[in-house]
Design a protein around this motif. Structure first.
Motif, PDB file in Angstrom:
ATOM      1  N   GLU A  54       1.770   4.959  -6.442  1.00  0.00           N
ATOM      2  CA  GLU A  54       0.562   4.919  -5.624  1.00  0.00           C
ATOM      3  C   GLU A  54       0.687   5.869  -4.444  1.00  0.00           C
ATOM      4  OE1 GLU A  54      -2.140   3.006  -6.062  1.00  0.00           O
ATOM      5  OE2 GLU A  54      -1.409   1.726  -7.672  1.00  0.00           O
ATOM      6  N   ILE A  56      -0.477   6.511  -0.505  1.00  0.00           N
ATOM      7  CA  ILE A  56      -0.966   5.786   0.667  1.00  0.00           C
ATOM      8  C   ILE A  56      -1.244   6.816   1.754  1.00  0.00           C
ATOM      9  CG2 ILE A  56      -0.507   3.977   2.353  1.00  0.00           C
ATOM     10  CD1 ILE A  56       1.623   2.865   0.441  1.00  0.00           C
ATOM     11  N   GLN A  59       3.886   8.820  -1.339  1.00  0.00           N
ATOM     12  CA  GLN A  59       3.870   8.212  -2.664  1.00  0.00           C
ATOM     13  C   GLN A  59       4.911   7.096  -2.668  1.00  0.00           C
ATOM     14  OE1 GLN A  59       1.832   8.994  -5.191  1.00  0.00           O
ATOM     15  NE2 GLN A  59       0.878  10.718  -4.169  1.00  0.00           N
ATOM     16  N   ASP A 119       6.334   3.494  -5.141  1.00  0.00           N
ATOM     17  CA  ASP A 119       6.235   2.613  -6.303  1.00  0.00           C
ATOM     18  C   ASP A 119       7.398   1.636  -6.270  1.00  0.00           C
ATOM     19  OD1 ASP A 119       8.449   3.929  -7.337  1.00  0.00           O
ATOM     20  OD2 ASP A 119       7.472   4.602  -9.154  1.00  0.00           O
ATOM     21  N   ASP A 167      -3.340  -3.884 -10.615  1.00  0.00           N
ATOM     22  CA  ASP A 167      -3.321  -3.534  -9.202  1.00  0.00           C
ATOM     23  C   ASP A 167      -2.585  -4.546  -8.327  1.00  0.00           C
ATOM     24  OD1 ASP A 167      -5.168  -5.580  -9.289  1.00  0.00           O
ATOM     25  OD2 ASP A 167      -6.775  -4.456  -8.333  1.00  0.00           O
ATOM     26  N   PHE A 174       3.194  -2.976  -7.693  1.00  0.00           N
ATOM     27  CA  PHE A 174       3.424  -1.608  -7.253  1.00  0.00           C
ATOM     28  C   PHE A 174       3.700  -0.718  -8.452  1.00  0.00           C
ATOM     29  CE2 PHE A 174       3.933  -2.925  -2.858  1.00  0.00           C
ATOM     30  CZ  PHE A 174       3.436  -1.815  -2.202  1.00  0.00           C
ATOM     31  N   LEU A 228      -0.643  -0.721   1.850  1.00  0.00           N
ATOM     32  CA  LEU A 228      -0.853  -1.196   0.486  1.00  0.00           C
ATOM     33  C   LEU A 228       0.016  -2.436   0.288  1.00  0.00           C
ATOM     34  CD1 LEU A 228      -2.142  -0.520  -2.304  1.00  0.00           C
ATOM     35  CD2 LEU A 228      -0.047   0.724  -2.821  1.00  0.00           C
TER      36      LEU A 228
END
Length: 193
Positions: A151, A153, A119, A121, A145, A148, A159
């Motif tokens: 999110e 991954i 995770q 951000d 989107d 950040f 990403l």
């Protein structure tokens, strides 16, 4: 009762001394481990068969270069100073709150090199100025989107998104500190100049 009190205090003092001794012994073992972690480690890059120096204490690269921190690879792709941010498909526009401030938009790529989902951000990034000032990411971007937010991954995937900082206009000599995990147990630095 007095006899119990004397024994209880003496027992507590002896227990405290024992805990201090155990703690100091464990502290010495950890210090030896920390010293080993600070030594540069040489690994082989399978793609180019070149030796790569990785220093656990001073992970530092420039824009466009990859930085491996733990099981995560970070790359700052670009940096731009802007006066306005458009988000949520252009329906919302944000301007800096403070007088004389601008947004510093840092485009980054985060790749999961591990075997489990991670995770990430914007809170995993911090902007550091040469004068010692430290800037946290702006929290105004919540539903787009391009930026950040929290999110996941999956392993082997990357990403790319933007991290936005509200800073004084014309700020230079900046580093982007990156971290893995919520507590930031592993960090690295990307020079943004």
């Amino acid at each position: 009762m007095k006899k119990f009190f004397k024994f209880g205090c003496g027992g507590l003092i002896a227990l405290f001394i024992l805990l201090v001794i155990i703690g100091s012994l464990l502290g010495d073992d950890n210090q030896g481990t920390k010293d080993k972690e600070k030594e540069p480690v040489t690994t082989t890059n399978a793609d180019s068969n070149k030796d790569v120096q990785e220093n656990k204490e001073d992970n530092n690269v420039s824009i466009g270069e990859e930085l491996k921190v733990g099981k995560v690879t970070f790359k700052a792709n670009s940096i731009a100073e802007v006066n306005e941010i458009s988000a949520a498909n252009g329906y919302m526009k944000y301007t800096p709150d403070a007088d004389g401030a601008v947004f510093l938009n840092v485009n980054v790529t985060v790749k999961n090199d591990g075997s489990e989902m991670i995770q990430t951000d914007s809170s995993f990034f911090k902007l550091k100025a040469s004068n010692g000032a430290s800037y946290a990411p702006s929290t105004i971007i919540v539903a787009d989107d391009k930026y950040f937010v929290f999110e996941g991954i999956n392993p082997g995937l990357a990403l790319t998104g933007n991290v936005v900082f509200e800073v004084p206009a014309g700020l230079t000599d900046l580093d982007l500190q990156v971290q893995t995990g919520f507590w930031g147990t592993e960090t690295g630095v990307i020079n943004l100049n």
